[in-house]
Design a protein around this motif. Structure first.
Motif, PDB file in Angstrom:
ATOM      1  N   ASP A  23       0.869  -1.176   0.000  1.00 50.91           N
ATOM      2  CA  ASP A  23       0.000   0.000   0.000  1.00 50.91           C
ATOM      3  C   ASP A  23       0.906   1.226   0.000  1.00 50.91           C
ATOM      4  N   GLU A  28       2.549  -0.047   3.929  1.00 50.90           N
ATOM      5  CA  GLU A  28       2.295  -1.345   4.545  1.00 50.90           C
ATOM      6  C   GLU A  28       2.349  -2.454   3.501  1.00 50.90           C
ATOM      7  N   TYR A  30       0.826  -6.286   2.554  1.00 55.69           N
ATOM      8  CA  TYR A  30      -0.285  -7.191   2.818  1.00 55.69           C
ATOM      9  C   TYR A  30      -0.139  -8.426   1.939  1.00 55.69           C
ATOM     10  N   ASP A  39      -6.493  -7.994   5.515  1.00 53.94           N
ATOM     11  CA  ASP A  39      -6.106  -6.659   5.967  1.00 53.94           C
ATOM     12  C   ASP A  39      -5.305  -6.764   7.251  1.00 53.94           C
ATOM     13  N   ARG A  40      -4.963  -5.624   7.844  1.00 56.17           N
ATOM     14  CA  ARG A  40      -4.096  -5.638   9.041  1.00 56.17           C
ATOM     15  C   ARG A  40      -4.775  -6.279  10.255  1.00 56.17           C
ATOM     16  N   ASP A  41      -6.100  -6.396  10.227  1.00 56.32           N
ATOM     17  CA  ASP A  41      -6.820  -7.041  11.328  1.00 56.32           C
ATOM     18  C   ASP A  41      -7.023  -8.533  11.094  1.00 56.32           C
ATOM     19  N   LEU A  45     -10.188  -9.337   2.596  1.00 56.50           N
ATOM     20  CA  LEU A  45     -10.622  -8.186   1.818  1.00 56.50           C
ATOM     21  C   LEU A  45     -11.557  -8.640   0.703  1.00 56.50           C
ATOM     22  N   TRP A  52      -3.052  -0.291  -4.544  1.00 58.10           N
ATOM     23  CA  TRP A  52      -2.064  -1.264  -4.097  1.00 58.10           C
ATOM     24  C   TRP A  52      -1.286  -1.814  -5.290  1.00 58.10           C
TER      25      TRP A  52
END
Length: 274
Positions: A23, A28, A30, A39-41, A45, A52
């Motif tokens: 990103d 970041e 991914y 995603d970061r959690d 997605l 991206w």
């Protein structure tokens, strides 16, 4: 410029079982597998944001070239020949991996070297994609080049038994039990040995032996030690010492004589606190 995680980008370059993305706005990385990206959690997605950029995979040709280059770095002929034979014929990737990990200590060096090579490729990819500002590209290239050079030196030293012996002797020379061993020191210190202290004073062999005879059992930490050849029968050792007196840059010159390697010259330079 985002502080990109080169290690993670390199991992996605080497992985062929999933896809990695960067990103550009957040800096970041991914990725995911089996058609899913998280995603970061850790949630899947629904779609990949248009901004991206997909991280390219290394090709089999590139991977093979890295293995060839690693084998060529080994200075010990029988080790180099083992890896070169492993690369011949069909199925070279598995055969190379099995061979390199069957040789004591070589497997972890192979992983370090491959990682450094791919991180260099990751840096070049970031620069080509203009994900790194032009004014910062040179610093990034220098960083990955320095990391690769350090790994290359370690690989070359691993294949050179004589340099391994010089490293062992240099490290032993910092041990209290060796610094009190008069017979051992007599064998290791060359007849024309001299030491240049941080003050600039030159110590002769005789003066050094007398000083070591009354030295206390202080512990000298050794870090960032690197050995390289200066010639067929000479080697240079550079390292940093940690002691109660502080940190100092150290360098030693070793010479191969009829009865083995002996230290000819040593110099210590104190590092300034700043």
């Amino acid at each position: 410029m985002a502080e990109w995680d080169l290690d993670l980008i390199a991992q996605w370059m080497l992985t062929h079982d999933g896809e990695g993305y960067v990103d550009p706005d957040a800096g970041e990385v991914y990725g995911g597998g089996y058609g899913e990206v998280f995603d970061r959690d850790g949630d899947v997605l629904e779609e990949i944001p248009e901004a991206w950029v997909r991280i390219p995979h290394s090709t089999s040709h590139e991977d093979f070239a890295v293995m060839e280059d690693f084998a060529q770095l080994l200075t010990e002929p029988h080790l180099r020949e083992q890896l070169e034979r492993a690369l011949e014929g069909r199925g070279p990737f598995r055969r190379f991996r099995d061979t390199v990990f069957s040789i004591n200590g070589l497997g972890h060096l192979w992983l370090d070297y491959r990682q450094a090579r791919v991180e260099r490729e990751a840096a070049e990819w970031l620069i080509d994609e203009e994900l790194v500002r032009p004014d910062q590209a040179a610093a990034l290239r220098e960083r990955v080049a320095d990391a690769l050079a350090t790994t290359v030196l370690a690989v070359r030293r691993a294949g050179d038994r004589e340099l391994a012996e010089v490293e062992r002797l240099e490290r032993e020379l910092q041990e209290p039990f060796r610094r009190r061993d008069v017979d051992w020191l007599d064998r290791v210190l060359a007849d024309d040995f001299e030491e240049v202290g941080a003050s600039g004073r030159v110590w002769s062999r005789a003066e050094t032996l007398r000083a070591l005879a009354v030295e206390d059992d202080r512990v000298i930490g050794v870090r960032d030690l690197v050995v390289r050849r200066l010639g067929v029968d000479t080697a240079l050792v550079r390292w940093l010492s940690d002691s109660e007196a502080g940190v100092a840059e150290r360098s030693s010159v070793w010479r191969k004589e009829r009865n083995g390697w002996r230290i000819v010259h040593h110099q210590g330079t104190a590092r300034s606190a700043g």
